[in-house]
Write a protein that holds these residues in place. Structure first.
Motif, mmCIF file in Angstrom:
data_model
loop_
_atom_site.group_PDB
_atom_site.id
_atom_site.type_symbol
_atom_site.label_atom_id
_atom_site.label_comp_id
_atom_site.label_asym_id
_atom_site.label_seq_id
_atom_site.Cartn_x
_atom_site.Cartn_y
_atom_site.Cartn_z
ATOM 1 N N LEU A 134 -11.162 -4.151 -2.350
ATOM 2 C CA LEU A 134 -11.564 -5.454 -1.817
ATOM 3 C C LEU A 134 -11.275 -5.545 -0.322
ATOM 4 N N ILE A 135 -10.108 -5.057 0.098
ATOM 5 C CA ILE A 135 -9.779 -5.084 1.529
ATOM 6 C C ILE A 135 -10.745 -4.210 2.309
ATOM 7 N N ALA A 136 -10.992 -2.997 1.809
ATOM 8 C CA ALA A 136 -11.859 -2.063 2.519
ATOM 9 C C ALA A 136 -13.293 -2.571 2.606
ATOM 10 N N MET A 137 -13.745 -3.288 1.564
ATOM 11 C CA MET A 137 -15.152 -3.722 1.516
ATOM 12 C C MET A 137 -15.397 -5.069 2.181
ATOM 13 N N THR A 138 -14.343 -5.762 2.597
ATOM 14 C CA THR A 138 -14.537 -7.075 3.233
ATOM 15 C C THR A 138 -14.027 -7.124 4.663
ATOM 16 N N PHE A 139 -13.353 -6.067 5.128
ATOM 17 C CA PHE A 139 -12.691 -6.132 6.434
ATOM 18 C C PHE A 139 -13.690 -6.396 7.560
ATOM 19 N N ARG A 192 7.299 -10.679 -19.204
ATOM 20 C CA ARG A 192 6.497 -11.409 -18.219
ATOM 21 C C ARG A 192 7.127 -11.280 -16.826
ATOM 22 N N GLY A 193 8.456 -11.360 -16.758
ATOM 23 C CA GLY A 193 9.133 -11.187 -15.474
ATOM 24 C C GLY A 193 8.926 -9.794 -14.910
ATOM 25 N N MET A 194 8.973 -8.786 -15.779
ATOM 26 C CA MET A 194 8.726 -7.409 -15.338
ATOM 27 C C MET A 194 7.306 -7.252 -14.808
ATOM 28 N N MET A 195 6.343 -7.865 -15.504
ATOM 29 C CA MET A 195 4.948 -7.748 -15.096
ATOM 30 C C MET A 195 4.706 -8.439 -13.754
ATOM 31 N N ILE A 196 5.359 -9.587 -13.544
ATOM 32 C CA ILE A 196 5.226 -10.274 -12.262
ATOM 33 C C ILE A 196 5.751 -9.389 -11.138
ATOM 34 N N THR A 197 6.908 -8.763 -11.374
ATOM 35 C CA THR A 197 7.485 -7.874 -10.360
ATOM 36 C C THR A 197 6.595 -6.659 -10.119
ATOM 37 N N GLY A 198 6.218 -5.975 -11.208
ATOM 38 C CA GLY A 198 5.450 -4.738 -11.080
ATOM 39 C C GLY A 198 4.068 -4.943 -10.513
ATOM 40 N N PHE A 199 3.327 -5.909 -11.058
ATOM 41 C CA PHE A 199 1.963 -6.138 -10.580
ATOM 42 C C PHE A 199 1.961 -6.794 -9.205
ATOM 43 N N GLY A 200 2.945 -7.673 -8.976
ATOM 44 C CA GLY A 200 3.018 -8.357 -7.683
ATOM 45 C C GLY A 200 3.249 -7.386 -6.541
ATOM 46 N N ILE A 201 4.175 -6.449 -6.726
ATOM 47 C CA ILE A 201 4.473 -5.500 -5.651
ATOM 48 C C ILE A 201 3.290 -4.560 -5.421
ATOM 49 N N GLN A 202 2.553 -4.236 -6.500
ATOM 50 C CA GLN A 202 1.361 -3.395 -6.356
ATOM 51 C C GLN A 202 0.286 -4.112 -5.536
ATOM 52 N N CYS A 203 0.082 -5.381 -5.809
ATOM 53 C CA CYS A 203 -0.951 -6.140 -5.094
ATOM 54 C C CYS A 203 -0.556 -6.380 -3.637
ATOM 55 N N PHE A 204 0.713 -6.756 -3.393
ATOM 56 C CA PHE A 204 1.153 -6.981 -2.018
ATOM 57 C C PHE A 204 1.058 -5.709 -1.184
ATOM 58 N N GLN A 205 1.219 -4.543 -1.838
ATOM 59 C CA GLN A 205 1.105 -3.292 -1.103
ATOM 60 C C GLN A 205 -0.251 -3.177 -0.421
ATOM 61 N N GLN A 206 -1.296 -3.681 -1.074
ATOM 62 C CA GLN A 206 -2.652 -3.516 -0.547
ATOM 63 C C GLN A 206 -3.165 -4.729 0.214
ATOM 64 N N ILE A 207 -2.871 -5.944 -0.259
ATOM 65 C CA ILE A 207 -3.453 -7.126 0.395
ATOM 66 C C ILE A 207 -2.785 -7.434 1.728
ATOM 67 N N SER A 208 -1.676 -6.734 2.043
ATOM 68 C CA SER A 208 -1.085 -6.886 3.374
ATOM 69 C C SER A 208 -1.851 -6.071 4.419
ATOM 70 N N GLY A 209 -2.904 -5.368 3.987
ATOM 71 C CA GLY A 209 -3.859 -4.798 4.937
ATOM 72 C C GLY A 209 -3.616 -3.378 5.383
ATOM 73 N N ILE A 210 -2.858 -2.594 4.607
ATOM 74 C CA ILE A 210 -2.586 -1.225 5.054
ATOM 75 C C ILE A 210 -3.862 -0.387 5.119
ATOM 76 N N ASP A 211 -4.773 -0.584 4.167
ATOM 77 C CA ASP A 211 -6.007 0.208 4.190
ATOM 78 C C ASP A 211 -6.897 -0.178 5.370
ATOM 79 N N ALA A 212 -6.790 -1.429 5.810
ATOM 80 C CA ALA A 212 -7.533 -1.820 7.009
ATOM 81 C C ALA A 212 -7.012 -1.056 8.216
ATOM 82 N N SER A 213 -5.687 -0.873 8.288
ATOM 83 C CA SER A 213 -5.095 -0.122 9.398
ATOM 84 C C SER A 213 -5.474 1.353 9.349
ATOM 85 N N VAL A 214 -5.579 1.920 8.129
ATOM 86 C CA VAL A 214 -5.870 3.341 7.980
ATOM 87 C C VAL A 214 -7.366 3.619 8.135
#
Length: 474
Positions: free
Chosen positions: A380-385, A225-247
């Protein structure tokens, strides 16, 4: 698409919601291509799956180029997304299976570099064709995307098939021939062939264990569970911090900052693509020297500052509190800084961590689920920006992204361990709360370390022998 969307909107008179769907649908549809690519690559082979990806993408690009309306444009975009999904899935698999052992690490880093080069070339083509008419410019921008996939389609008649797939199909002689071409020596080729045959012999057992793997992911232990929190969390933060909006929406951002000319907007986007490409090279150089966590701190803190600076500059420009030229410079600098800090850490390291932290039994499935989460967040970021910017302004949207980036700093502090220089067993041991790992697996680095000391010890023993002999003669 970031530059083409400017002219699509003018030519086809599409709404903001249609723009969001057109841009964001790619991420969602690519998931289907990735899932299908796994089965296709086992059925027809790795290199022919690459060829299929090229054909599907060419069809999508051709349909987009000649689209008379939004519906046909969407059909082409969806086909292109499926082709991209195939390519994203099969490229790293093929590279890992075909590469010589000594070069595999550097070769498997190519996809991340090439993706950023592709983004840069997209920006350059947008600028190059922006002088054409509104009806023609976006069609040429999208049409030139056929060229790389055309070259890939030609290359499949030259490149060899994956030796691993050939062994799985009982075509051992063909696999041996490929390995003799790609390995440094005949001995290495035979050694790799033996390893592949052994691995292929356990594939059926792995298929029977697959159900148990998914049950383990759905009902994880505390450590997993700790591994999944780390792995999935870092994947989600990579995108919800808005990098695709910038690109994707950098032209929209620069227009809001006050750049009026289409050509000047596209020049600014080229600067964004160039910055993103250059700094990914910095990350590849530093990730095994400085470590994962320090780079993540630098990345997330830098992104937080740049996103906040971008939002603040847009607010000050709206209220005429700063000179327009200075505000535009700050906006461009902030966007470039954001993608630079992203490329230094959060961009590449999230994939590195996903491949390191999970146990071997669940690594492939857990990484795949993390990748799906990453693509969903991206879509989600790309379709709601655009809708979000209309509701709370571009500045307000980037204030939100800045807050999310600040949360990612906290996430890195408490949920991401440092994995640099640690064996996979040591990484798993960290998640087990310090419980010693019981097993016989030894990492290559440990073997090299032991061999080095054994060589030194042998040299010392030889020296002592010579000293004893000289003493006796004396």
């Amino acid at each position: 698409m970031s530059g083409a969307i400017i002219f699509i909107q003018k030519d086809l008179q599409i709404t903001e919601v249609q723009q969001e769907i057109l841009v964001g649908s790619l991420s969602f549809v690519s998931i289907l291509g990735s899932f299908a690519g796994g089965r296709t690559s086992d059925a027809i082979g790795r290199k022919w799956t690459i060829g299929l990806a090229a054909i599907v993408f060419q069809m999508g690009a051709a349909i987009m180029t000649y689209s008379p309306n939004f519906l046909m444009l969407m059909i082409g975009r969806l086909l292109a997304g499926i082709g991209i999904g195939f390519g994203v899935m099969i490229a790293p698999v093929y590279i890992a299976e075909i590469s010589p052992t000594a070069s595999r690490g550097s070769f498997t880093s190519f996809p991340e570099i090439c993706i950023n080069i592709g983004i840069l070339l997209g920006y350059v083509s947008n600028y190059a064709f922006s002088g054409l008419s509104e009806h023609l410019s976006w069609r040429v921008m999208l049409g030139v995307g056929i060229l790389p996939s055309f070259f890939i389609g030609c290359a499949i008649f030259v490149i060899p098939e994956s030796p691993r797939w050939l062994v799985m199909q009982k075509r051992v002689d063909e696999a041996r021939s490929v390995l003799h071409k790609t390995c440094n020596s005949a001995a290495e080729a035979e050694e790799r062939l033996a390893d592949i045959e052994e691995a292929a012999g356990t594939s059926n057992m792995a298929k029977h264990e697959e159900k148990g793997v998914w049950q383990e992911l759905l009902h994880p232990s505390a450590a997993l569970r700790g591994m999944m929190i780390t792995g999935f969390g870092i994947q989600c933060f990579q995108q919800i911090s808005g990098i695709d909006a910038s690109v994707y929406y950098s032209p929209t951002i620069f227009r809001d900052a006050g750049i009026g000319s289409d050509s000047k907007v596209l020049v600014a986007t080229v600067a964004v693509g160039f910055t993103k490409t250059m700094f990914i090279l910095v990350a590849i150089f530093l990730v095994d020297r400085l470590g994962r966590k320090p780079l993540l701190y630098i990345s997330t803190i830098g992104m937080t500052v740049c996103l906040f600076g971008l939002a603040l500059s847009l607010v000050l420009l709206k209220d005429d509190l700063v000179p327009s030229k200075f505000g535009i410079f700050v906006a461009i600098f902030a966007v470039c800084g954001n993608v630079a800090f992203f490329s230094v850490g959060l961009g590449p390291i999230c994939w590195v961590l996903s491949s390191e932290i999970f146990p071997l039994k669940v690594r492939a499935q857990a990484s795949a689920v993390g990748a799906v989460g990453n693509r969903v967040c991206s879509g989600l970021i790309a379709m709601t920006f655009l809708s979000l910017t209309k509701a709370i302004s571009v500045a307000g949207t980037f204030f939100i992204f800045s807050a999310i980036a600040a949360l990612s700093v906290v996430f890195v502090r408490f949920f991401v361990p440092e994995t640099k220089g640690k064996s996979l067993e040591e990484i798993e041991n960290m998640f087990h709360g310090g419980k010693a790992w019981q097993g016989s697996e030894v990492e290559i680095g440990d073997v090299e370390h032991l061999v080095t000391w054994e060589n030194k010890f042998s040299i010392n023993q030889d020296a002592l022998g010579y000293i004893r002999e000289a003493h006796q003669q004396k």
